[in-house]
Design a protein around this motif. Structure first.
Motif, PDB file in Angstrom:
ATOM      1  N   THR A  51       0.863  -0.975  -0.322  1.00 42.97           N
ATOM      2  CA  THR A  51       0.206  -0.370   0.462  1.00 42.97           C
ATOM      3  C   THR A  51       0.585   1.045  -0.325  1.00 42.97           C
ATOM      4  O   THR A  51       0.144   1.919  -0.694  1.00 42.97           O
ATOM      5  CB  THR A  51      -0.815  -0.152   0.617  1.00 42.97           C
ATOM      6  N   LYS A  52       1.688   1.468   0.620  1.00 42.24           N
ATOM      7  CA  LYS A  52       3.031   2.759   0.656  1.00 42.24           C
ATOM      8  C   LYS A  52       3.358   2.674  -0.449  1.00 42.24           C
ATOM      9  O   LYS A  52       4.057   4.114  -1.081  1.00 42.24           O
ATOM     10  CB  LYS A  52       4.234   2.289   2.082  1.00 42.24           C
ATOM     11  N   ILE A  53       3.754   1.826  -0.937  1.00 42.95           N
ATOM     12  CA  ILE A  53       4.647   1.965  -2.267  1.00 42.95           C
ATOM     13  C   ILE A  53       4.018   2.006  -3.294  1.00 42.95           C
ATOM     14  O   ILE A  53       4.425   3.852  -4.601  1.00 42.95           O
ATOM     15  CB  ILE A  53       5.126   0.092  -2.513  1.00 42.95           C
ATOM     16  N   MET A  54       2.417   1.785  -3.188  1.00 47.37           N
ATOM     17  CA  MET A  54       1.704   2.304  -4.337  1.00 47.37           C
ATOM     18  C   MET A  54       1.110   3.136  -4.575  1.00 47.37           C
ATOM     19  O   MET A  54       0.965   4.059  -5.468  1.00 47.37           O
ATOM     20  CB  MET A  54       0.096   1.238  -4.375  1.00 47.37           C
ATOM     21  N   LYS A  55       0.768   3.976  -2.976  1.00 46.30           N
ATOM     22  CA  LYS A  55       0.854   5.859  -2.649  1.00 46.30           C
ATOM     23  C   LYS A  55       1.761   6.475  -3.321  1.00 46.30           C
ATOM     24  O   LYS A  55       1.299   7.865  -3.053  1.00 46.30           O
ATOM     25  CB  LYS A  55      -0.121   5.468  -1.142  1.00 46.30           C
ATOM     26  N   SER A  56       3.309   6.168  -3.457  1.00 43.99           N
ATOM     27  CA  SER A  56       4.212   6.916  -3.159  1.00 43.99           C
ATOM     28  C   SER A  56       4.362   7.615  -4.435  1.00 43.99           C
ATOM     29  O   SER A  56       3.642   7.685  -5.300  1.00 43.99           O
ATOM     30  CB  SER A  56       5.401   5.781  -2.999  1.00 43.99           C
ATOM     31  N   PRO A  57       5.181   8.668  -4.581  1.00 46.60           N
ATOM     32  CA  PRO A  57       5.037   9.609  -5.494  1.00 46.60           C
ATOM     33  C   PRO A  57       5.641   9.045  -6.604  1.00 46.60           C
ATOM     34  O   PRO A  57       5.282   9.642  -7.707  1.00 46.60           O
ATOM     35  CB  PRO A  57       6.628  10.564  -5.086  1.00 46.60           C
ATOM     36  N   GLY A  58       6.627   8.090  -6.931  1.00 45.28           N
ATOM     37  CA  GLY A  58       6.657   7.407  -8.266  1.00 45.28           C
ATOM     38  C   GLY A  58       5.864   6.570  -8.476  1.00 45.28           C
ATOM     39  O   GLY A  58       5.423   6.835  -9.535  1.00 45.28           O
ATOM     40  N   CYS A  59       4.768   6.317  -7.940  1.00 45.54           N
ATOM     41  CA  CYS A  59       3.373   4.953  -7.917  1.00 45.54           C
ATOM     42  C   CYS A  59       2.197   6.325  -7.996  1.00 45.54           C
ATOM     43  O   CYS A  59       1.941   6.216  -9.941  1.00 45.54           O
ATOM     44  CB  CYS A  59       3.355   3.581  -7.938  1.00 45.54           C
ATOM     45  N   ARG A  60       2.253   6.646  -7.351  1.00 44.94           N
ATOM     46  CA  ARG A  60       0.735   7.208  -7.336  1.00 44.94           C
ATOM     47  C   ARG A  60      -0.346   6.989  -8.232  1.00 44.94           C
ATOM     48  O   ARG A  60      -1.218   6.810  -8.507  1.00 44.94           O
ATOM     49  CB  ARG A  60       1.179   9.126  -8.444  1.00 44.94           C
ATOM     50  N   LYS A  61      -0.668   5.906  -7.591  1.00 43.50           N
ATOM     51  CA  LYS A  61      -1.596   4.597  -7.752  1.00 43.50           C
ATOM     52  C   LYS A  61      -3.161   4.375  -6.703  1.00 43.50           C
ATOM     53  O   LYS A  61      -1.877   4.539  -5.498  1.00 43.50           O
ATOM     54  CB  LYS A  61      -1.612   3.442  -7.651  1.00 43.50           C
ATOM     55  N   ALA A  62      -3.881   4.806  -6.594  1.00 42.36           N
ATOM     56  CA  ALA A  62      -4.663   4.153  -5.591  1.00 42.36           C
ATOM     57  C   ALA A  62      -4.960   2.835  -4.953  1.00 42.36           C
ATOM     58  O   ALA A  62      -5.591   1.975  -6.056  1.00 42.36           O
ATOM     59  CB  ALA A  62      -6.297   4.534  -5.692  1.00 42.36           C
ATOM     60  N   PRO A  63      -4.671   1.767  -3.805  1.00 44.49           N
ATOM     61  CA  PRO A  63      -4.630   0.321  -3.906  1.00 44.49           C
ATOM     62  C   PRO A  63      -6.014   0.517  -3.697  1.00 44.49           C
ATOM     63  O   PRO A  63      -6.709   1.149  -3.038  1.00 44.49           O
ATOM     64  CB  PRO A  63      -3.626   0.417  -2.909  1.00 44.49           C
TER      65      PRO A  63
END
Length: 621
Positions: A365-377
């Protein structure tokens, strides 16, 4: 410093602009294959017209993505006609529905009734997520009448209407409407690249999905997917493996029949063998899995599979007991750089302690929300969520997350339904243009006894029929050879023709195996062969490099099915060097041989941990 997201938007604009310009030039020159003209040679005059026409940029490509065909207003109108008691209204609803199904290639999901807003369903709000429920609000009587009439209309058209999910207060349901394809040539195909770290469960999951039998916890399900002896011995995939999963008109998976042999104490489940040709013949939709390697030393194979396979989605496998570690992050970064939609599958939840699984979920969840991904899990836990995320994956910044066990079978039904509903890009005119000249990228080459050279690849544009005469090239000198298509196979099933977007195999006439390599192209035969280029300019962004890039630096370039070492011969950076995060216009040169490339093609180059992303902006003679 240029952000990755900003640069991706810019190269997408360059790509779309160049594709539109090239299609416009082809239309002006008359070089495109029109209905009834496939395989005919074009005149040299027309070929010259294409090269000398003015480079006018059309406003847009006259096409529409498949998943946006049929607006909500149009569908609401259908249900207004369905709840009516007038037979004339029912006939009109049938005509409108038939029109939408034709444009969507015989498949669509209908929302009957008013549905839960996506913000509530996903559990997290994103900028492009709907905050209001979709579908027309119906009372109980109108809902029953519309549902019943819808099934009658679809059955009258020869299709099947399958209810995927239901709900109350208000009454609602998702209904899959699917028409049977006329032949194997018309069966839509979805391509999914499966990536992840070593021992994350990639091959095991594909074995369970495609064969229908659960794993024994010791790797039984994955053995059938290995292609080499050392893969069986080590348990590590080292090549680009392919598996397919078929779905019937009703949405059920096409799996081998099974029977129990022996007594209860020593019962053995035996499954019939089901070849690709049988699966394709009995399916109304196909999902092709590109099983890629997870080990670091096979990264070049994984990268080639993701660039040459043109996947519609990337499935990132994460072991619940290990988390998103090692090469999983590398694979995720490549998928994001290429702009391919990503979904995460957390495996081994049956053997993972609850606290470890909770840590893995928190990390993902943290990685998906990070600035590099910016995806909503979006954690997929029910069928209604499955339907919505499958329809929105390509258009919204979401990342569906599944939790499965290949031993107990938990979560596999949700994952299968998700794969069944993913839209195919075959009929998407923004990606693959059927009315353009033939262009086919070769990704695999074989020499088959008593047949000759057989190539596999993707039709980027145009259409082809068995017996057509075509150009094959370029060779090491940039030349093109004349050959003809002996036969065409789709998933090992003989088909008479193929069109843009399809992944098919060609048997070629009078061609030696030594003269054909991956990355070559098959194009329409004309009086003037296309030109291959050794040098080109591109706008690039350095994603990572530990020091500086200078002139004469060499790296492995991936551009579609092309994989070749290139050398930097010039750059417009004032300092003459490039560092991580720098953007510049760079001139590249192929080391080995010229390639068939076009302006607007996206590229990715790497060397060790160095990675760069870009787009071709100019071809240099």
């Amino acid at each position: 410093m240029t952000s990755l997201r900003t640069f991706q938007h810019e190269i997408d604009e360059i790509h779309n602009r160049e594709v539109a310009r090239q299609r416009a030039l082809t239309s002006v020159s008359g070089d495109g294959d029109r209905p009834g003209e496939k395989g005919k040679n074009k005149s040299v005059t027309k070929g010259k017209a294409a090269s000398t026409a003015t480079k006018e940029e059309p406003k847009s490509i006259p096409a529409q993505p498949l998943n946006t065909i049929g607006s909500e207003e149009e569908l609401d109108r259908v249900f207004e006609l369905l709840v009516s008691t007038s037979e004339t209204s029912h006939a009109t609803a049938r005509d409108v529905l038939a029109s939408i199904l034709t444009r969507r290639r015989g498949e669509m999901v209908l929302r009957v009734g008013s549905h839960t807003p996506k913000v509530v369903l996903y559990g997290a709000e994103t900028a492009d997520t709907e905050s209001v429920g979709l579908g027309k609000n119906l009372n109980a009587d109108d809902y029953e009448r519309a549902s019943q009439r819808l099934k009658e209309i679809v059955e009258d058209m020869g299709g099947v209407a399958t209810t995927l999910s239901t709900g109350t207060d208000p009454p609602r349901s998702h209904v899959l409407v699917r028409l049977p394809p006329a032949s194997v040539s018309d069966v839509p195909e979805v391509r999914c690249a499966v990536v992840g770290n070593v021992d994350s469960g990639k091959s095991t999951t594909l074995g369970v999905l495609s064969r229908g039998s659960l794993d024994d916890g010791r790797g039984k399900a994955r053995v059938g997917l290995f292609r080499h002896k050392h893969e069986v011995e080590t348990g590590r995939t080292s090549s680009v493996g392919m598996e397919i999963l078929g779905f019937s008109t009703s949405g059920k998976p096409v799996l081998p029949n099974s029977q129990v042999v022996g007594s209860d104490s020593a019962a053995i489940v035996r499954r019939d063998k089901l070849g690709w040709e049988n699966i394709a013949q009995n399916s109304a939709k196909l999902v092709s899995f590109i099983d890629l390697a997870g080990h670091e030393k096979y990264l070049k194979i994984t990268l080639y599979g993701m660039t040459s396979g043109a996947p519609d989605a990337v499935i990132l496998m994460v072991g619940g007991n290990a988390g998103l570690i090692g090469m999983s992050k590398e694979h995720l970064a490549i998928a994001l750089a290429l702009g391919v939609p990503v979904c995460v599958v957390i495996s081994k939840i049956d053997m993972t302690p609850k606290n470890i699984l909770a840590d893995t979920i928190k990390q993902v969840t943290k990685i998906m929300k990070s600035p590099g991904c910016r995806k909503a899990p979006v954690f997929v836990e029910n069928m209604e969520t499955v339907v919505e995320v499958s329809l929105s994956l390509a258009t919204e910044r979401i990342c569906p997350i599944f939790q499965i066990s290949n031993v107990t079978g938990q979560g596999l039904d949700l994952l299968r339904t998700f794969l069944n509903l993913l839209p195919s890009s075959e009929g998407d005119q923004t990606k693959f243009a059927k009315d353009q000249p033939l262009e086919y990228s070769i990704t695999e080459v074989w020499s088959v006894p008593y047949v000759g050279v057989v190539v596999n690849g993707i039709l980027n544009s145009g259409s082809v029929t068995a017996g057509d005469t075509v150009f094959l090239g370029p060779d090491p000198n940039g030349g093109w050879a004349v050959t003809s298509i002996r036969s065409i196979h789709k998933k090992r099933h003989l088909v008479p023709s193929a069109e843009a977007g399809q992944c098919v195999s060609f048997a070629l006439k009078k061609v030696r195996r030594a003269t054909v390599r991956k990355g070559m192209a098959i194009v329409t035969r004309t009086e003037t062969p296309p030109k291959a280029f050794r040098r080109f300019e591109g706008q690039v962004l350095i994603l990572y490099h530990n020091t500086t890039l200078q002139k004469n630096y060499q790296a492995m370039l991936h551009c579609g099915a092309i994989r070749q070492t290139v050398r930097i011969i010039a750059m417009d950076n004032p300092n003459g060097v490039l560092r991580t995060g720098d953007r510049a216009s760079v001139t590249f040169e192929f080391i080995s041989s010229p390639e068939y490339i076009k302006e607007g093609m996206k590229l990715l180059f790497r060397e060790g941990k160095t990675k760069g992303l870009g787009v071709i902006t100019k071809l240099v003679s």
